[in-house]
Design a protein around this motif. Sequence first.
Motif, mmCIF file in Angstrom:
data_model
loop_
_atom_site.group_PDB
_atom_site.id
_atom_site.type_symbol
_atom_site.label_atom_id
_atom_site.label_comp_id
_atom_site.label_asym_id
_atom_site.label_seq_id
_atom_site.Cartn_x
_atom_site.Cartn_y
_atom_site.Cartn_z
ATOM 1 N N ARG A 1 -3.493 1.846 4.891
ATOM 2 C CA ARG A 1 -3.497 2.923 5.874
ATOM 3 C C ARG A 1 -4.268 2.527 7.126
ATOM 4 O O ARG A 1 -5.188 1.735 7.059
ATOM 5 C CB ARG A 1 -4.188 4.145 5.268
ATOM 6 N N VAL B 1 1.190 6.894 9.511
ATOM 7 C CA VAL B 1 2.248 6.604 10.479
ATOM 8 C C VAL B 1 2.165 5.199 11.068
ATOM 9 O O VAL B 1 3.106 4.737 11.696
ATOM 10 C CB VAL B 1 2.286 7.646 11.627
ATOM 11 N N GLY C 1 -6.341 4.344 8.666
ATOM 12 C CA GLY C 1 -7.717 4.806 8.506
ATOM 13 C C GLY C 1 -8.237 5.602 9.693
ATOM 14 O O GLY C 1 -9.425 5.847 9.805
ATOM 15 N N CYS D 1 -4.136 10.115 7.558
ATOM 16 C CA CYS D 1 -5.420 9.398 7.412
ATOM 17 C C CYS D 1 -6.587 10.278 7.854
ATOM 18 O O CYS D 1 -7.660 10.239 7.253
ATOM 19 C CB CYS D 1 -5.404 8.093 8.191
HETATM 20 ZN ZN ZN Z 1 -2.806 6.283 9.086
#
Ligand code: ZN
Length: 357
Positions: free
Chosen positions: A33, A21, A35, A45
Amino acid sequence: MRADTSTTETGAAEVIARGCVRPIKTSTGIWVRCGSRIKSSCGSCAELYRGDWASIARSGVFDGPVQNYRFYLLTLTAPSFGAVHRVPRSETKAAPVCGCGVQHLVQDAGLRGVPLRPSSYDYAGQAAWNRDAGLLWDRTRRRLRDRWDSVEYFIVREWQDRGVLHVHVLVRIERSEAPDAAVLRDAARSAVAFSKIDGARVEWGAQAKCDAFRADGDGAKTIWYLSKALNYVMKDVVHQGETVHPRVWSHLLALEHAARAMRCAPDCEPEFCRGRVHERYGARSQVVSASRRTKRRPGWSFTGLTRTVQRRLRLEWFLANVEASAAAAHPAEKVEAVEGRSLRVRRELAPCAAAVP
Ligand SMILES: [Zn+2]
Ligand SMILES: [Zn+2]
Ligand SMILES: [Zn+2]
């Protein structure tokens, strides 16, 4: 990949399309990402992070000669720092009468974990316990290994509502020396440490639990234990992303002040210190960890799988392939698995660079 506006936006959109997101742009201009390991920050993630650890957890239960071992799920809690309201999580179980004299209902969630008497609650003690919990676990695992040399473990740390850590540990011991679950529980629970910062005695609370389980022949139960322990990874920070009741909020605020005021290291000057321990109710430990392979120990994973191994392989692969892969539209899941982890590598190699949860 050039970082002009159109490709930048496309890169971010691609990462969003794969579930993250809030993509992050690396210094080389690639969108990856976020993370995050926190479900409420980024479910996608967090699921990758969980998957990483889940594979390590499983490889310590299923990937070896399991008939030679006994397995346990051990839970250790923090001591009491003052009585708190006890509020049930579901209506199916009758709640015990709370210390305030009331039998709480699920609707009283705003009181869950809140001290009965905030004015006399030991906030400083609780923040210091969170800070020293890692040391206490270190002493605990040493104590276990003094008694049972073959101990290997996989540990998950979870927040309780009152804002204190507790731990769930998968323990593996060679069958030839494996104790009863109750003996293991008592050996772990009675471990003590002395804080390196203020010399205080650090102990576990009275509530401890240990159950043995079998990897062979009882697999379903094992997996249940495993997923139960690992799901805690998804809710790392107390109440993050949830609506917080004012009384819970003021409790956590008081705890935050206590964590802010304490020393995080022998030479810490709390007023000027920017250490993250002060922002996490005192907690410094990793959320999940596992015993490592050494010259004389196999480590938790039978196959030697660790996050270091996962990181190294994925970073190498990422650096060599990810741009080409993205361009050639390789299977998305392969790209996302790699980029999420390699971002974490970068971040963990330079922990001061950014304050990402
Ligand atoms: Zn993410
Ligand atoms: Zn109450
Ligand atoms: Zn500090």
